[in-house]
Design a protein around this motif. Structure first.
Motif, short mmCIF file in Angstrom:
data_model
loop_
_atom_site.label_atom_id
_atom_site.label_comp_id
_atom_site.label_asym_id
_atom_site.label_seq_id
_atom_site.Cartn_x
_atom_site.Cartn_y
_atom_site.Cartn_z
N THR A 1 41.36 25.41 103.22
CA THR A 1 41.26 26.01 102.10
C THR A 1 40.36 26.76 102.01
N LEU A 2 40.69 27.70 100.40
CA LEU A 2 39.63 28.38 99.40
C LEU A 2 38.32 27.61 98.53
N LYS A 3 37.44 27.58 98.62
CA LYS A 3 36.81 26.91 97.31
C LYS A 3 35.75 28.65 96.41
N ILE A 4 36.76 28.90 95.08
CA ILE A 4 36.42 29.62 95.07
C ILE A 4 35.30 28.77 94.02
N ASP A 5 33.85 30.49 94.14
CA ASP A 5 33.24 29.78 93.23
C ASP A 5 32.44 29.42 92.21
N LYS A 6 31.78 28.41 91.75
CA LYS A 6 31.25 27.96 90.53
C LYS A 6 31.11 28.73 89.61
N THR A 7 30.47 30.03 89.98
CA THR A 7 30.04 31.54 89.27
C THR A 7 30.68 32.12 88.39
N PHE A 8 32.00 32.21 89.21
CA PHE A 8 33.82 32.30 88.49
C PHE A 8 34.00 32.12 87.58
N THR A 9 34.14 30.46 87.37
CA THR A 9 34.91 29.31 86.51
C THR A 9 33.90 29.62 86.15
N SER A 10 32.40 30.18 85.76
CA SER A 10 31.55 29.55 84.84
C SER A 10 32.00 30.97 82.97
N SER A 11 32.16 31.93 84.46
CA SER A 11 32.54 33.27 83.48
C SER A 11 33.95 33.46 83.15
N LEU A 12 35.02 32.86 83.51
CA LEU A 12 36.21 33.08 82.97
C LEU A 12 36.86 33.08 81.65
N LEU A 13 35.92 32.61 80.66
CA LEU A 13 37.45 32.56 79.73
C LEU A 13 36.50 33.77 78.78
N LYS A 14 34.82 34.56 79.09
CA LYS A 14 34.39 35.43 78.91
C LYS A 14 34.78 36.81 79.21
N SER A 15 35.17 36.42 80.57
CA SER A 15 35.42 37.98 80.95
C SER A 15 37.14 38.49 81.35
#
Ligand code: C2E
Ligand code: CA
Ligand code: CA
Ligand code: CA
Length: 276
Positions: free
Chosen positions: A199-213
């Protein structure tokens, strides 16, 4: 400590002195806490996108010391890594996780529990063996234990070979591995290539900027496709809103974890969530 220096030097060294004192204090109290099993574990649920059910939880350490007060994992874990006490935390967490798996199993719930571990911990010759012993001792099925691994630094080729062997040994027994904090740190692609992960767990730093970028959207979509093309399961962490969840599900994420589902909570509260 320097007396006659400029103000800046004096205050800097005071700060350094203070930090060193705190570190020494944390180390001392942590040893005692481990000895008395005074650490706690919270569990954060993960939703499986297909069944829309909680099928796995992540075990996260919590420590409130009588003298120091609450010490956050972000402060605790680096100190534990430096002092070697990380192995003791790891054993403690695994034992707790195994006991919890069995408690849930007896209640008719087949929940997978993951614990966090640094790739580095697998340099210890006894790591795999001691994990298998804990499973045997508690009677916990290996298939319900997952290990989330991270590594901030590069590993020498020799260590990497040894670590891969240890992980294979556990994989053969039914334990699965999650590559944590995917997309950050030094070794994501390399570890993806050499370690037996599922499994890959994508880091939350990506999720937190998802809607903005828009760039982050392309990146996350790409990471999900990459995982799929390697026949890995992909989990997104740090999901806080329905909008983030919808987008990630549209990319093909297999599971979602974050405050949107639940913050980390005590085991008994997980059961309440499941009954709902
Ligand atoms: P991690 O493994 O990436 O765990 C996710 C962290 O994000 C957890 O912080 C969790 O409480 C937090 N989190 C979960 N959902 C959300 C969300 O929706 N938004 C935001 N902003 N944060 C969210 P926590 O528990 O403070 O742990 C921090 C880190 O400390 C963990 O990052 C992990 O690397 C490490 N850690 C925690 N427990 C253990 C442990 O038992 N052993 C080891 N080796 N490391 C641990
Ligand atoms: Ca984790
Ligand atoms: Ca992370
Ligand atoms: Ca982490």
């Amino acid at each position: 400590v320097r007396e006659a220096g400029g103000d800046k030097i004096v205050s800097l060294s005071k700060a350094t002195h203070k930090a060193l004192n705190r570190k020494a204090l944390i180390e001392k109290r942590l040893l005692q806490a481990l000895d008395q099993k005074n650490l706690k574990v919270l569990y954060q649920p993960q939703i499986d996108v297909y069944s829309r059910k909680i099928t796995a939880v992540e075990a996260l350490v919590r420590w409130e010391d009588e003298v120091i007060g609450v010490v956050s994992p972000d402060e605790l874990i680096p100190i534990a890594e430096e002092t070697g006490l990380i192995n003791n935390i790891g054993s403690f967490m695994l034992e707790k996780a195994c006991e919890q798996v069995l408690t849930w199993k007896k209640a008719g719930l087949d929940l997978k529990v993951s614990i966090n571990s640094s790739v580095r911990e697998f340099r210890d010759k006894n790591m795999a063996q001691s994990i298998l012993e804990t499973l045997a001792k508690t009677g916990c099925p290996a298939s319900l234990i997952q290990i989330e691994i991270t590594e901030k630094f590069a590993l020498e080729a020799e260590a990497a070979t040894f670590i891969t062997k240890q992980m294979r040994k556990l994989e053969n027994e039914g334990i699965s591995f999650i590559l944590d904090d995917f997309g950050t740190g030094y070794g994501s692609f390399r570890y993806m290539q050499i370690l037996p992960i599922d499994t890959l767990k994508i880091d939350k730093t990506f999720t937190s900027s998802l809607l903005k970028s828009e760039k982050t959207q392309k990146l996350m979509n790409g990471m999900v496709q990459l995982g799929k093309s390697m026949e890995l399961k992909v989990v997104a962490e740090g999901v806080e809103t329905a909008e983030q969840a919808d987008l990630l599900i549209s990319y093909g994420c297999d599971a979602i974890q974050g405050y949107y589902i639940s913050k980390p909570i005590p085991a008994e509260e997980i059961e309440v969530l499941l009954v709902k």
